[in-house]
Each structure stands twice: as structure tokens, then as C-alpha cells.
Design an enzyme around this catalytic site. Structure first.
Site, short mmCIF file in Angstrom:
data_model
loop_
_atom_site.label_atom_id
_atom_site.label_comp_id
_atom_site.label_asym_id
_atom_site.label_seq_id
_atom_site.Cartn_x
_atom_site.Cartn_y
_atom_site.Cartn_z
N LYS A 112 52.63 39.81 25.09
CA LYS A 112 52.67 39.68 26.56
C LYS A 112 54.00 40.19 27.10
CE LYS A 112 48.87 37.75 28.13
NZ LYS A 112 48.09 38.39 29.19
N LYS A 192 36.95 46.01 23.95
CA LYS A 192 36.17 44.79 24.18
C LYS A 192 35.62 44.84 25.61
CE LYS A 192 37.14 39.87 24.06
NZ LYS A 192 38.08 38.80 23.90
N LYS A 195 36.27 43.11 32.49
CA LYS A 195 36.29 43.63 33.86
C LYS A 195 37.42 44.63 34.07
CE LYS A 195 34.50 39.72 36.29
NZ LYS A 195 34.76 38.77 37.36
#
Ligand code: SF4
Length: 328
Positions: A112, A192, A195
Site C-alpha cells: 500500500k 482479478k 470495478k
């Protein structure tokens, strides 16, 4: 007595078929065997979300989809994380017993920090502590996890062990329930389904939208012409047939390999399979959406039930930590 399961998911709005195959159907099935506590973790979402304008709508749409898919408020506690603020208090208390080194070496923190260098916030480092608070606040004995999430649960268990060693037995050590969360690739066959990649099919899409999106799916790249034999084992459309046209899979594979079926017809078949499989879900969703108050009532009632457990746990933790004053 059924054992208690906890699981949380970020508020990602309308769910797609990848979410359904990968997680929701599992959550629905677990309700038969366990007392389930399912939470939409809106505070976790803030670690990577700077614009919260769509947050409430995303929570509502996600809950609506989950209910339509079969999560049942009579069997499970369904709620939103921030509606039970005790979790934030427990997070603070747990943070006092969690060595910083444990958190800095978590691979997802490092990832991250790399992927959002403009927003490496304190919440990102503390994420595993908040996750531990989520689980133990509701006295969960079991947490369904995929193999890749096992290290996160192990860290939660380490935090619990450390707390219990310092302040005496207080929390249950949650156990992993190794669960298969099938990875569903998106329509582009590259990542994967998600959205953010715009490679998904929403559960709530109309049959026409569903067909339109599926027609864009990438298939076997080696199959250039209709007359070329295909290789179903490398085709993502074929993988989706395994979920939505399971009984026809051998036939589709054989026809693909002999060029008996073209990709256009094969995708039309998939769209039919998806639309047939999702018809009951879509009908139920329409009924629920006609009464938004019901969705909010489910969330409010879930929070009320979750809070009863949370207060009990938090009081015990504070007593063990010496934070409860005995008045003469
Ligand atoms: S016929 Fe179907 S399985 Fe074969 S490559 Fe085309 S889309 Fe994929």
C-alpha cells in the site's frame, strides 16, 4: 451451540459476479453452520479513500446485494463497522500492546505504501490492529480466510496472545477456517474481476447489460478465426461457464476444441447462463430496493445486536487493563 464467525468486507457498492463466486456465496453457506457476524468495514475503507462522497451509497448498495444474495438478518448479524464505535476504542487499547515492528513488516502495508505514496497514513500501519479489534470484539471463534490471508490472522492471534499474556486471559484466540475463495478473472482475462479495472459484470445488471459486457470478453488469444480450434483451458469465458453452465462444460470444451462453436455463440451461451442463474437474485433485489427503509433497519438492528457483544468485551478488556476505577 453454533460457533461464531466474523468476517468483514469493504464497502465497494454494487457487487459483481466475481464478488459473488469469490466470497458472497461462501458467506451465505456459512450461515447454516455458524452464528455469523458480517460487517461492512467502512473505517478500513478510509485508509485508502480520500473522497467519501459515495461511501454511504456504496454501503447501502452492498448491503442490498448481500441481502438479495441470501445473507439473512434472522440468522446473522449484519452491520456497518462505524455504527459500533467500541471497535475504535478497542483498536486504541490493542495498539498499546502491538510492537510497531510487527506492523511495519506486514507485506500489505509495504504494498500500500508503494501504491499510494501520496497517502501513507497512520491508519494503514494500524490496519491489522483494527482488524484484530473487529474479530475479537465480537468474540469470534472462527474467521474464514483464504490461504493468502492466513498471515493476517496469525498476526491477530499474536496480538491476542500478547494482550492475554500481559493482562490475563481476556480474548479468545480466533481460529482460521481455511476457505476456498475462487479467484475470478475479469472479462479482459488479465486481472482479478474488479470495478477499478472495469472488467466486471454487476449482479444487478439487466440481462441486456450483462450480455453486452460478456460479448466484450477476451477469449483464447490463439483463436483468430472462427474455423480455428480453441483452447478452453486458457479461456476465461470457459472458466465462467464452469460456474454458470456447469452441466454443459464437457460439451462446450469439446465444441471449442473442434471449432464446432464460435466464440460469439459461446459468449451468448454464457450470458444466458449468467442471466438464468441470477434471475432469482435480481427479482429479490427489486423487491428489497422497493423498500429502502428495510435495508436501513437491517443495518440498525445489526449494529444494536453487535454493540451488546462489543460492550461486554470492551468492559472486560478495560477491567483487565486497570482502566476501571473502583469508587470508594
Ligand atoms: S469457444 Fe468459448 S471456450 Fe472456446 S475460446 Fe471461444 S469463448 Fe473460449
Amino acid at each position: 451451540m453454533k460457533r461464531r464467525v466474523f468476517s468483514g468486507a469493504r464497502p465497494t457498492g454494487r457487487q459483481h459476479i466475481g464478488n459473488y463466486i469469490g466470497a458472497i456465496q461462501n458467506y451465505v453457506a456459512l450461515q447454516e453452520e455458524y452464528n455469523c457476524v458480517y460487517c461492512i468495514v467502512d473505517i478500513h475503507a478510509l485508509t485508502s479513500l480520500e473522497d467519501t462522497a459515495a461511501l454511504q451509497e456504496n454501503i447501502y448498495e452492498m448491503m442490498l446485494d448481500c441481502l438479495a444474495a441470501g445473507l439473512d438478518p434472522k440468522k446473522s448479524i449484519l452491520f456497518v463497522q462505524s455504527d459500533v464505535p467500541e471497535v475504535m476504542e478497542l483498536h486504541t487499547l490493542l495498539s498499546m500492546v502491538t510492537p510497531l515492528g510487527w506492523l511495519l513488516r506486514v507485506p500489505t502495508f509495504k504494498e500500500k505504501a508503494r501504491s499510494q505514496p501520496q497517502n501513507v497514513n497512520y491508519g494503514l500501519v494500524g490496519y491489522p490492529v483494527l482488524m484484530t479489534a473487529d474479530i475479537i470484539l465480537y468474540k469470534a471463534e472462527v474467521v474464514p480466510v483464504g490461504e493468502d490471508q492466513l498471515p493476517h490472522l496469525e498476526l491477530a492471534r499474536e496480538i491476542v496472545r500478547r494482550f492475554n499474556a500481559i493482562f490475563g486471559p481476556t480474548f479468545l484466540e480466533p481460529q482460521a477456517k481455511l476457505t476456498s475463495f475462487p479467484l475470478v478473472l475479469g472479462l479482459n482475462g488479465a486481472q482479478k474481476m474488479g470495478k477499478s479495472y472495469d472488467n466486471h459484470v454487476e449482479l444487478a445488471a439487466t440481462p441486456e447489460e450483462t450480455a453486452k459486457r460478456i460479448m466484450t470478453a477476451v477469449t483464447d488469444p490463439a483463436r483468430q478465426y472462427r474455423s480455428d480450434p480453441g483452447h478452453p483451458e486458457v479461456c476465461n469465458v470457459f472458466k465462467l461457464h464452469q460456474f454458470f453452465n456447469a452441466s454443459r462444460v464437457p460439451e462446450i470444451a469439446a465444441e471449442c476444441r473442434t471449432a464446432g462453436i464460435g466464440c460469439v455463440d459461446c459468449k451468448k451461451l454464457l450470458a444466458q447462463g449468467v442471466n438464468t442463474a441470477l434471475a432469482p437474485f435480481r427479482e429479490r433485489r427489486r423487491e428489497l430496493a422497493a423498500n429502502p427503509r428495510l435495508i436501513y433497519e437491517v443495518m440498525n438492528d445489526g449494529a444494536r445486536r453487535a454493540q451488546i457483544i462489543a460492550r461486554e468485551t470492551l468492559t472486560a478488556a478495560k477491567e483487565h487493563m486497570g482502566l476501571v476505577r473502583r469508587q470508594a
